[in-house]
Scaffold this motif. Structure first.
Motif, PDB file in Angstrom:
ATOM      1  N   GLU A   1     -34.791   5.424  11.154  1.00 19.54           N
ATOM      2  CA  GLU A   1     -36.026   4.941  10.522  1.00 19.54           C
ATOM      3  C   GLU A   1     -35.856   4.844   9.010  1.00 19.54           C
ATOM      4  N   SER A   2     -35.169   5.813   8.419  1.00 18.24           N
ATOM      5  CA  SER A   2     -34.945   5.796   6.966  1.00 18.24           C
ATOM      6  C   SER A   2     -34.066   4.611   6.579  1.00 18.24           C
TER       7      SER A   2
ATOM      8  N   ASP B   1     -37.861  12.332   8.466  1.00 14.47           N
ATOM      9  CA  ASP B   1     -37.816  11.169   9.356  1.00 14.47           C
ATOM     10  C   ASP B   1     -36.488  11.091  10.090  1.00 14.47           C
TER      11      ASP B   1
ATOM     12  N   PRO C   1     -36.977   2.467  -2.073  1.00 17.26           N
ATOM     13  CA  PRO C   1     -38.373   2.337  -1.646  1.00 17.26           C
ATOM     14  C   PRO C   1     -39.174   3.582  -2.032  1.00 17.26           C
TER      15      PRO C   1
ATOM     16  N   GLN D   1     -33.726   1.851   8.282  1.00 18.54           N
ATOM     17  CA  GLN D   1     -34.546   0.662   8.537  1.00 18.54           C
ATOM     18  C   GLN D   1     -35.463   0.396   7.341  1.00 18.54           C
ATOM     19  N   THR D   2     -36.103   1.434   6.809  1.00 21.33           N
ATOM     20  CA  THR D   2     -36.999   1.289   5.658  1.00 21.33           C
ATOM     21  C   THR D   2     -36.233   0.779   4.436  1.00 21.33           C
ATOM     22  N   VAL D   3     -35.073   1.349   4.177  1.00 19.95           N
ATOM     23  CA  VAL D   3     -34.265   0.911   3.031  1.00 19.95           C
ATOM     24  C   VAL D   3     -33.796  -0.527   3.234  1.00 19.95           C
ATOM     25  N   TYR D   4     -33.345  -0.869   4.438  1.00 22.79           N
ATOM     26  CA  TYR D   4     -32.910  -2.241   4.716  1.00 22.79           C
ATOM     27  C   TYR D   4     -34.043  -3.237   4.487  1.00 22.79           C
ATOM     28  N   GLU D   5     -35.235  -2.921   4.990  1.00 32.42           N
ATOM     29  CA  GLU D   5     -36.378  -3.823   4.799  1.00 32.42           C
ATOM     30  C   GLU D   5     -36.702  -3.965   3.315  1.00 32.42           C
ATOM     31  N   HIS D   6     -36.604  -2.868   2.569  1.00 35.90           N
ATOM     32  CA  HIS D   6     -36.834  -2.894   1.122  1.00 35.90           C
ATOM     33  C   HIS D   6     -35.806  -3.804   0.428  1.00 35.90           C
TER      34      HIS D   6
END
Length: 182
Positions: A116-117, A112, A77, A119-124
């Protein structure tokens, strides 16, 4: 006899013998564990995981399947990069994985929270065609937090492997999709 036990020299000899005995017994146990037969993976024979003849499933003499490379995650991301730890880890059953640190664009440590990091990668990854694997007994994706689950694209598994301590680096574990997800 009591005078011998009170002397420093005899004390050092006794301590030395005890230490040598412990080292020798530990070495014997270690060598015996190397020669012990490997156990079959749980669920042997069911699904893809325990099929006879499949490499990397605890067979003696078979080379384990190497874990996927960091490139299997695709582009990170925006604002992130993946840092491969350049080492494959394999367990006695022949299941191999690779550890990947999530870092900032220039490889620097993120400010971060690690969760949270991840989570961001998983969502990406989900936005790029990956899907969430559900643990046994779970009926819906809503029953498990995204960062507590395993993602797959059909050939690669990704799991959060971040240490549960404050200030820990966000780490992903990559494995082949044929290995058990949970």
């Amino acid at each position: 006899m009591m005078a011998l036990l009170r002397s420093r020299r005899m004390l050092y000899v006794l301590v030395g013998l005890v230490v040598v005995g412990l080292v020798v017994s530990g070495a014997v146990g270690l060598f015996q564990s190397f020669n012990a037969p490997t156990t079959a993976a749980p669920g042997g024979g069911q699904g893809q995981q325990g099929q006879p003849g499949q490499p990397g499933q605890g067979q003696q003499g078979a080379q384990p399947d190497p874990p996927p490379e960091v490139g299997s995650l695709g582009r990170p991301p925006s604002g992130f990069t993946y840092v491969d730890q350049d080492e494959a880890h394999c367990d006695p059953q022949g299941l191999c994985f690779r550890l990947i640190v999530i870092a900032g664009e220039d490889g620097q440590e993120l400010d971060d929270d690690a969760e949270e990091s991840v989570q961001t990668v998983y969502e990406h990854l989900l936005d790029n065609g990956w899907r969430q694997e559900l643990p046994p007994g779970t009926e819906s994706e809503d029953e498990i937090a995204l960062v507590d689950s395993v993602l797959t694209d059909g050939t690669t598994l990704v799991a959060d492997s971040t240490a549960p301590s404050a200030g820990a680096l966000p780490v992903l574990m990559l494995g082949n999709a044929g290995m058990p997800a949970y």
